[in-house]
Design a protein around this motif. Structure first.
Motif, PDB file in Angstrom:
ATOM      1  N   GLY A  94     -60.060  71.953  64.836  1.00 43.28           N
ATOM      2  CA  GLY A  94     -60.765  72.596  63.735  1.00 43.28           C
ATOM      3  C   GLY A  94     -59.792  73.130  62.698  1.00 43.28           C
ATOM      4  N   ALA A  95     -60.080  74.301  62.160  1.00 44.43           N
ATOM      5  CA  ALA A  95     -59.252  74.892  61.114  1.00 44.43           C
ATOM      6  C   ALA A  95     -57.839  75.210  61.597  1.00 44.43           C
ATOM      7  N   CYS A  96     -57.640  75.292  62.911  1.00 48.38           N
ATOM      8  CA  CYS A  96     -56.308  75.612  63.440  1.00 48.38           C
ATOM      9  C   CYS A  96     -55.297  74.498  63.154  1.00 48.38           C
ATOM     10  N   GLY A  97     -55.781  73.298  62.833  1.00 51.72           N
ATOM     11  CA  GLY A  97     -54.872  72.198  62.550  1.00 51.72           C
ATOM     12  C   GLY A  97     -54.235  72.281  61.179  1.00 51.72           C
ATOM     13  N   GLN A  98     -54.802  73.119  60.294  1.00 49.86           N
ATOM     14  CA  GLN A  98     -54.251  73.261  58.949  1.00 49.86           C
ATOM     15  C   GLN A  98     -52.833  73.847  59.022  1.00 49.86           C
ATOM     16  N   TYR A  99     -51.925  73.258  58.277  1.00 47.93           N
ATOM     17  CA  TYR A  99     -50.513  73.627  58.169  1.00 47.93           C
ATOM     18  C   TYR A  99     -49.649  73.072  59.307  1.00 47.93           C
ATOM     19  N   ALA A 100     -50.246  72.399  60.282  1.00 52.38           N
ATOM     20  CA  ALA A 100     -49.427  71.722  61.292  1.00 52.38           C
ATOM     21  C   ALA A 100     -48.707  70.546  60.626  1.00 52.38           C
ATOM     22  N   PHE A 101     -47.529  70.229  61.117  1.00 51.25           N
ATOM     23  CA  PHE A 101     -46.810  69.060  60.618  1.00 51.25           C
ATOM     24  C   PHE A 101     -46.358  68.223  61.807  1.00 51.25           C
ATOM     25  N   PHE A 102     -46.040  66.966  61.560  1.00 48.82           N
ATOM     26  CA  PHE A 102     -45.662  66.070  62.647  1.00 48.82           C
ATOM     27  C   PHE A 102     -44.876  64.890  62.097  1.00 48.82           C
ATOM     28  N   THR A 103     -44.181  64.211  62.984  1.00 49.18           N
ATOM     29  CA  THR A 103     -43.428  63.012  62.612  1.00 49.18           C
ATOM     30  C   THR A 103     -44.356  61.814  62.695  1.00 49.18           C
ATOM     31  N   TYR A 104     -44.407  61.056  61.622  1.00 50.73           N
ATOM     32  CA  TYR A 104     -45.317  59.916  61.537  1.00 50.73           C
ATOM     33  C   TYR A 104     -44.521  58.625  61.428  1.00 50.73           C
ATOM     34  N   VAL A 105     -44.904  57.661  62.227  1.00 47.95           N
ATOM     35  CA  VAL A 105     -44.295  56.335  62.183  1.00 47.95           C
ATOM     36  C   VAL A 105     -45.313  55.394  61.552  1.00 47.95           C
ATOM     37  N   GLY A 106     -45.048  54.957  60.356  1.00 49.27           N
ATOM     38  CA  GLY A 106     -46.018  54.111  59.669  1.00 49.27           C
ATOM     39  C   GLY A 106     -45.688  54.020  58.195  1.00 49.27           C
ATOM     40  N   LEU A 107     -46.682  53.743  57.388  1.00 48.28           N
ATOM     41  CA  LEU A 107     -46.455  53.557  55.965  1.00 48.28           C
ATOM     42  C   LEU A 107     -47.409  54.394  55.122  1.00 48.28           C
ATOM     43  N   PRO A 108     -46.875  55.163  54.164  1.00 47.22           N
ATOM     44  CA  PRO A 108     -47.763  55.774  53.175  1.00 47.22           C
ATOM     45  C   PRO A 108     -48.244  54.682  52.232  1.00 47.22           C
ATOM     46  N   LYS A 109     -49.327  54.931  51.533  1.00 49.16           N
ATOM     47  CA  LYS A 109     -49.896  53.912  50.644  1.00 49.16           C
ATOM     48  C   LYS A 109     -48.902  53.412  49.596  1.00 49.16           C
ATOM     49  N   SER A 110     -47.987  54.268  49.214  1.00 47.03           N
ATOM     50  CA  SER A 110     -47.016  53.877  48.193  1.00 47.03           C
ATOM     51  C   SER A 110     -46.110  52.739  48.649  1.00 47.03           C
ATOM     52  N   LEU A 111     -46.039  52.515  49.964  1.00 47.73           N
ATOM     53  CA  LEU A 111     -45.174  51.469  50.506  1.00 47.73           C
ATOM     54  C   LEU A 111     -45.960  50.266  51.031  1.00 47.73           C
ATOM     55  N   TRP A 112     -47.268  50.262  50.862  1.00 51.21           N
ATOM     56  CA  TRP A 112     -48.064  49.137  51.358  1.00 51.21           C
ATOM     57  C   TRP A 112     -47.711  47.855  50.610  1.00 51.21           C
ATOM     58  N   ASN A 113     -47.749  46.730  51.354  1.00 52.77           N
ATOM     59  CA  ASN A 113     -47.643  45.413  50.738  1.00 52.77           C
ATOM     60  C   ASN A 113     -48.987  44.706  50.880  1.00 52.77           C
ATOM     61  N   GLU A 114     -49.056  43.443  50.502  1.00 51.01           N
ATOM     62  CA  GLU A 114     -50.334  42.719  50.569  1.00 51.01           C
ATOM     63  C   GLU A 114     -50.857  42.627  52.000  1.00 51.01           C
ATOM     64  N   LYS A 115     -49.951  42.440  52.965  1.00 55.90           N
ATOM     65  CA  LYS A 115     -50.392  42.346  54.360  1.00 55.90           C
ATOM     66  C   LYS A 115     -50.917  43.680  54.865  1.00 55.90           C
ATOM     67  N   THR A 116     -50.288  44.771  54.432  1.00 50.51           N
ATOM     68  CA  THR A 116     -50.775  46.095  54.841  1.00 50.51           C
ATOM     69  C   THR A 116     -52.186  46.316  54.314  1.00 50.51           C
ATOM     70  N   GLU A 117     -52.386  46.022  53.031  1.00 51.72           N
ATOM     71  CA  GLU A 117     -53.696  46.225  52.413  1.00 51.72           C
ATOM     72  C   GLU A 117     -54.760  45.386  53.100  1.00 51.72           C
ATOM     73  N   ALA A 118     -54.440  44.124  53.394  1.00 52.53           N
ATOM     74  CA  ALA A 118     -55.412  43.241  54.048  1.00 52.53           C
ATOM     75  C   ALA A 118     -55.721  43.731  55.453  1.00 52.53           C
ATOM     76  N   PHE A 119     -54.676  44.131  56.191  1.00 56.80           N
ATOM     77  CA  PHE A 119     -54.894  44.608  57.557  1.00 56.80           C
ATOM     78  C   PHE A 119     -55.759  45.863  57.571  1.00 56.80           C
ATOM     79  N   MET A 120     -55.440  46.833  56.725  1.00 57.95           N
ATOM     80  CA  MET A 120     -56.201  48.083  56.696  1.00 57.95           C
ATOM     81  C   MET A 120     -57.667  47.818  56.364  1.00 57.95           C
ATOM     82  N   ALA A 121     -57.906  46.956  55.385  1.00 63.81           N
ATOM     83  CA  ALA A 121     -59.280  46.654  54.977  1.00 63.81           C
ATOM     84  C   ALA A 121     -60.031  45.930  56.090  1.00 63.81           C
ATOM     85  N   ASN A 122     -59.395  44.936  56.706  1.00 65.03           N
ATOM     86  CA  ASN A 122     -60.052  44.159  57.763  1.00 65.03           C
ATOM     87  C   ASN A 122     -60.306  45.004  59.004  1.00 65.03           C
ATOM     88  N   PHE A 123     -59.354  45.879  59.349  1.00 64.26           N
ATOM     89  CA  PHE A 123     -59.522  46.738  60.523  1.00 64.26           C
ATOM     90  C   PHE A 123     -60.687  47.706  60.299  1.00 64.26           C
TER      91      PHE A 123
END
Length: 464
Positions: A322-351
């Motif tokens: 709930g609200a307790c999650g606000q301000y938590a931070f964590f290490t993320y392995v993946g891609l922000p939208k700014s780094l997406w390529n055509e395959k990322t966009e297609a995969f995200m949409a299809n999934f």
């Protein structure tokens, strides 16, 4: 004909029992299947009992074989289907959210490949085993996939402790594996020809958080860590890396990830609050601990920041905190939208269209791992393990995660100056620190706060 198993007699005894006390109760169907097979010259009767109550549950019997026989079986013609295996946690106590996404992404990859004509002109079939996050299950699942299902390659896995057992089985039989998510340095540090990884190592992954902690300026740290191979390796790495930065006020407390009440541990920590409290526990345990810490007023708070596990990327995180999650931070392995390529966009949409949910990093990794395994088979023009391994070593693959390759292998030996885990390791996985600043945020909506060159928000937003 395979030396490993020659089917002499196949007799199927199907006993169907339908129990229905009322129209609303589920149908239960029991089917007993008996086969008589020859295993290494000896006749063995194999019985499987299948019970159906909404979904199928199979009591599995593992028939072992020698590595030589498995290699001959893998290289032999397999009709019109190429079999690959997948593994990961689909049920508790494992991180089943990540495992489920991994299975879904692998299935999506296989279906797309089949729609495009398959591999080597043949249809591909994925057989995915539930490891439950347990090392012993990982061993059994891998043994079954190789010796019973005759898979020619393996992909997936979420938990490091499980991967360390799975890789031993794969190495024993010479079957190639592209691990999608386990971080233990020892996975690729083993130096096994069969083992490849596109996820970061713990050493690389930890360095991002270490550098972030140093950049923010926190000096006193407490980690509550799951009591597992992964947890111990992770904590040892952080202690070492933080000490190199001059941060030595670091305490590590080990806990059972299945713990429901962390309050006694948290109350003791609250007597002398640290600058940062880290929850290094996979699965629901981390969300429980975060909520209990929040309710005690310990963290996240103006005095103490809260570092959550990577499971914070899933929608269930907000359901549990709930609200307790606000301000938590964590290490993320993946891609922000700014780094997406055509395959990322297609995969995200299809999934999202297929499964009705936004995929996390394990899904991206599983999708690329599956595609790489199948591309290696196509490139090798063979299902023979040594040929697939060579193709993976030589591969430069553009996937949903970006340009993936393995810098060091048999063709380019690992130099003494590089850590052992760089063997068959993708050297540049995308790892970053993300912070939630509003309740209910998705990963895409949250701010990337580190590394600085990729940041989309402030270095750290402190609770008021």
């Amino acid at each position: 004909m395979s030396k490993r198993i020659v089917f002499l007699v196949v007799s199927v005894l199907a006993i169907v029992l339908i129990l229905s006390a009322c129209a609303s109760e589920p149908t239960v169907e029991t089917v007993e299947v008996t086969r008589v097979v020859e295993v290494q010259g000896e006749t063995v009767e194999v019985t499987r009992v299948v019970e159906v109550e909404g979904e199928t549950v199979v009591e599995e019997v593992v028939v072992t074989a020698t590595p030589e026989e498995v290699e001959e079986e893998a290289a032999a013609p397999v009709g019109d289907t190429i079999l690959i295996g997948g593994f990961g946690p689909l049920s508790a106590p494992g991180s089943y959210q990540g495992g489920t996404e991994m299975r879904q992404a692998a299935e999506l990859a296989v279906d797309e490949i089949n729609e495009a004509g398959g591999v080597l002109g043949k249809e591909v079939e994925l057989i995915f085993g539930d490891t439950e996050g347990l090392p012993e299950r990982g061993t059994a699942v891998t043994e079954r996939l190789i010796t019973q299902n005759n898979v020619v390659g393996l992909v997936g896995e979420y938990h490091s402790g499980v991967a360390l057992t799975e890789m031993e089985v794969a190495h024993k039989y010479g079957i190639p594996v592209v691990f999608a998510e386990p971080w233990s340095d020892d996975v690729t540090g083993s130096g096994y020809d069969e083992i490849f990884r596109i996820a970061p190592s713990i050493d690389f992954y930890s360095s991002i958080a270490t550098n972030y902690i140093d950049e923010v300026g926190w000096e006193s740290i407490v980690f509550i860590v799951e009591d597992s191979d992964y947890g111990r390796e992770q904590s040892d790495t952080w202690i070492s890396q933080l000490a190199e930065k001059g941060i030595t006020d670091v305490e590590v407390i080990f806990a059972d990830p299945a713990t429901e009440d962390f309050t006694p541990i948290l109350q003791r920590i609250a007597q002398d609050p640290p600058d940062m409290l880290g929850g290094v526990i996979t699965g629901i345990g981390n969300s429980r601990m975060l909520k209990q810490s929040c309710e005690l007023g310990l963290a996240p708070s103006p005095e103490t920041a809260y570092y959550a596990s990577i499971d914070a990327q899933y929608p269930e995180f907000w359901e549990n905190t709930g609200a307790c999650g606000q301000y938590a931070f964590f290490t993320y392995v993946g891609l922000p939208k700014s780094l997406w390529n055509e395959k990322t966009e297609a995969f995200m949409a299809n999934f999202e269209e297929r499964y009705g949910t936004t995929p996390g990093a394990p899904a991206l990794e599983s999708y690329d791992a599956t595609n790489m395994m199948l591309a290696a088979i196509e490139q090798a023009d063979s299902t023979e393990p040594a040929a697939i391994i060579q193709a993976l070593e030589e591969m430069e693959y553009t996937g949903a995660l970006g340009d993936i390759y393995f810098e060091y292998g048999n063709n380019n030996p690992l130099p003494d100056s590089e850590p052992a885990w760089m063997w068959h390791q993708w050297p540049t996985p995308t790892v970053m620190i993300i912070q939630y600043t509003e309740e209910g945020q998705s990963v895409d909506e949250a701010a990337v706060v580190f590394p600085v060159e990729r940041a989309t928000g402030e270095l750290y937003t402190q609770p008021q």
